[in-house]
Design an enzyme around this catalytic site. Structure first.
Site, short mmCIF file in Angstrom:
data_model
loop_
_atom_site.label_atom_id
_atom_site.label_comp_id
_atom_site.label_asym_id
_atom_site.label_seq_id
_atom_site.Cartn_x
_atom_site.Cartn_y
_atom_site.Cartn_z
N GLY A 152 -0.03 4.60 0.32
CA GLY A 152 -0.72 5.80 0.78
C GLY A 152 -1.61 6.38 -0.32
N ALA A 153 -1.52 7.71 -0.49
CA ALA A 153 -2.39 8.40 -1.46
C ALA A 153 -2.16 7.91 -2.89
CB ALA A 153 -2.13 9.89 -1.39
N SER A 213 0.87 -1.19 0.00
CA SER A 213 0.00 0.00 0.00
C SER A 213 0.90 1.24 0.00
CB SER A 213 -0.95 -0.02 1.20
OG SER A 213 -0.25 0.07 2.40
N ASP A 221 -5.40 -1.65 7.06
CA ASP A 221 -6.13 -2.82 7.57
C ASP A 221 -7.41 -3.04 6.77
OD1 ASP A 221 -4.13 -2.66 9.49
OD2 ASP A 221 -5.39 -1.55 10.90
N1 LIG Z 1 -4.34 10.27 1.36
C1 LIG Z 1 -4.95 9.24 0.76
N2 LIG Z 1 -5.72 9.44 -0.35
C2 LIG Z 1 -6.32 8.38 -0.95
N3 LIG Z 1 -6.23 7.10 -0.55
C3 LIG Z 1 -5.47 6.85 0.52
C4 LIG Z 1 -4.80 7.91 1.24
N4 LIG Z 1 -4.13 7.35 2.28
C5 LIG Z 1 -4.38 6.02 2.21
N5 LIG Z 1 -5.18 5.72 1.17
C6 LIG Z 1 -5.67 4.39 0.76
O1 LIG Z 1 -5.52 3.49 1.84
C7 LIG Z 1 -4.51 2.50 1.53
C8 LIG Z 1 -3.70 2.14 2.75
O2 LIG Z 1 -3.00 3.29 3.24
P1 LIG Z 1 -1.45 3.22 3.66
O3 LIG Z 1 -1.18 4.53 4.32
O4 LIG Z 1 -0.64 2.86 2.48
O5 LIG Z 1 -1.42 1.98 4.65
P2 LIG Z 1 -1.15 1.81 6.22
O6 LIG Z 1 -2.42 2.29 6.88
O7 LIG Z 1 -0.93 0.34 6.37
O8 LIG Z 1 0.07 2.64 6.55
C9 LIG Z 1 -3.72 3.14 0.38
O9 LIG Z 1 -3.04 2.21 -0.39
C10 LIG Z 1 -4.81 3.86 -0.39
O10 LIG Z 1 -5.56 2.94 -1.15
O1 LIG Z 2 0.78 -3.08 16.11
P1 LIG Z 2 1.23 -1.70 15.74
O2 LIG Z 2 2.18 -1.67 14.59
O3 LIG Z 2 1.75 -0.94 16.94
O4 LIG Z 2 -0.04 -0.91 15.21
C1 LIG Z 2 -1.21 -0.81 15.96
C2 LIG Z 2 -2.03 0.37 15.54
O5 LIG Z 2 -2.26 0.30 14.15
C3 LIG Z 2 -3.66 0.31 13.87
O6 LIG Z 2 -4.05 -1.03 13.66
C4 LIG Z 2 -3.92 1.20 12.69
O7 LIG Z 2 -3.15 0.74 11.62
P2 LIG Z 2 -2.75 1.61 10.35
O8 LIG Z 2 -3.14 3.04 10.59
O9 LIG Z 2 -1.28 1.42 10.18
O10 LIG Z 2 -3.53 0.97 9.24
C5 LIG Z 2 -4.33 0.85 15.12
O11 LIG Z 2 -5.62 0.33 15.32
C6 LIG Z 2 -3.37 0.44 16.21
O12 LIG Z 2 -3.35 1.42 17.21
#
Ligand SMILES: Nc1ncnc2c1ncn2[C@@H]1O[C@H](COP(=O)(O)OP(=O)(O)O)[C@@H](O)[C@H]1O
Ligand SMILES: O=P(O)(O)OC[C@H]1O[C@](O)(COP(=O)(O)O)[C@@H](O)[C@@H]1O
Length: 315
Positions: free
Chosen positions: A222-223, A220, A252
């Site tokens: 992000g944006a 993943s 998640d």
């Molecule tokens: N700023 C954003 N704009 C649009 N989609 C987003 C944005 N941030 C996250 N997403 C969506 O959510 C997915 C997971 O976010 P990401 O930040 O990569 O994962 P994680 O929560 O595991 O750090 C991205 O791959 C995208 O599909």
């Molecule tokens: O187990 P870690 O890496 O400390 O992450 C736990 C945290 O990540 C989350 O699952 C959120 O995950 P993401 O924002 O990375 O998708 C929260 O619910 C929790 O507080």
């Protein structure tokens, strides 16, 4: 049934604040509490689609009881592992300009007996599981090869494994050939020890994770969207989001979307992207329901935009 394993769950507390001023008293303008931890969130997102899921998680102390209550209110089936230490509380500070600062606590230390009970609970629950999603950081008391051991045991019992963790726990588990791993851009960069500036850099890093043992990599970005690299091919998926409210749990939600759509190929990637995009439009770590999804806004292509610069490059 999709089984999730969250060795280090949390009570997620999100405070909305105007801005962060170090050393000052900051008055929050809003607060919310969610049951948290990566596998817990995957279960919440799977349950929101009506599919069966069971969440295995250690729970202890007053925060653990609160997490159990919140999951019960949301109708999530839980296989709890009682532990003596208190479940951690993780804090997210959401500033008005959209910047999110998170403090993730280490969590309780599990004893030998609790560690055994956790493994035994996973073993019992994994009988009807099509997928086992092993997610999040490891609490103290679990060695970095804990996920590797779990992947080896559950593979031997026939279930497919999705893994979302980072650092040494991810590297150790790759050797046991998990069916899919879901790093974000930072975790992917850390795993290969190189910065990522473009989608092409992320593709190369994902291929390297496959060489290290992962059967498929759902990265993943992000944006920028998401990337799926597997023996069936490689695809890039994205969806435009006009207003981002909170990205807590977006990864998640994406993994849940991927698994409920079968866990392989471009259709599963499209579902992952739709779930990620829907999650960021919702507050805190609220998981999307099917009504929140906009599949028409998702684009998936096998024509990888390798030269595209990442919005948030990892250095
Ligand atoms: N700023 C954003 N704009 C649009 N989609 C987003 C944005 N941030 C996250 N997403 C969506 O959510 C997915 C997971 O976010 P990401 O930040 O990569 O994962 P994680 O929560 O595991 O750090 C991205 O791959 C995208 O599909
Ligand atoms: O187990 P870690 O890496 O400390 O992450 C736990 C945290 O990540 C989350 O699952 C959120 O995950 P993401 O924002 O990375 O998708 C929260 O619910 C929790 O507080």
């Amino acid at each position: 049934m999709i089984l999730t394993v969250t060795p280090n769950p949390s009570l997620d507390r999100t405070y909305e604040v105007p801005s962060l001023d170090r050393g000052e008293v900051i008055r929050a303008t809003g607060e919310r509490m969610d049951p948290g931890g990566k596998g817990v969130n995957v279960s919440r997102a799977v349950a929101a689609t009506g599919q069966r899921t069971v969440a295995v998680l250690p729970l202890g102390g007053a925060p653990g009881a609160l997490v159990a209550d919140l999951l019960d209110q949301q109708g999530i089936e839980v296989a709890p592992v009682p532990v003596a230490g208190a479940t951690r509380s993780n804090i997210a500070l959401a500033e008005a300009d959209g910047v999110l600062t998170k403090i993730n606590a280490p969590g309780p230390e599990l004893t030998d007996a609790e560690r055994e009970l956790l493994l035994e609970t996973v073993r019992q629950q994994s009988r009807d599981a099509s997928w086992i999603a092993c997610c999040g950081s490891l609490p103290r008391g679990l060695a970095p090869d804990w996920y590797a051991d779990l992947v080896a045991r559950t593979h031997a019992a026939g279930a497919r494994i999705a893994l979302d963790t980072s650092g040494p726990a991810l590297l150790a588990a790759l050797r046991e050939r998990p069916d899919v791993v879901k790093p974000n851009a930072e975790e992917l960069s850390e795993a290969v020890g190189r910065p990522l500036a473009t989608v092409g850099d992320a593709v190369k890093a994902a291929e390297e994770l496959r060489e290290m043992g992962a059967r498929a990599v759902l990265a993943s970005l992000g944006a920028d969207g998401q990337l799926l690299v597997s023996d069936r091919g490689a695809w890039f998926g994205s969806a435009r989001v006009d207003a981002v409210r909170s990205n807590v749990g977006a990864g998640d939600s994406s993994l849940a979307g991927f698994l409920i759509a079968g866990g392989s190929g471009p259709e599963a990637l499209a579902s992952a992207v739709a779930h990620g995009a829907a999650a960021v439009r919702l507050p805190g770590s609220v998981m999307p329901t099917p009504a929140d999804l906009d599949p028409a806004a998702v684009t998936v292509t096998a024509d990888l935009p390798a030269d595209r610069a990442l919005t948030e490059p990892v250095s």
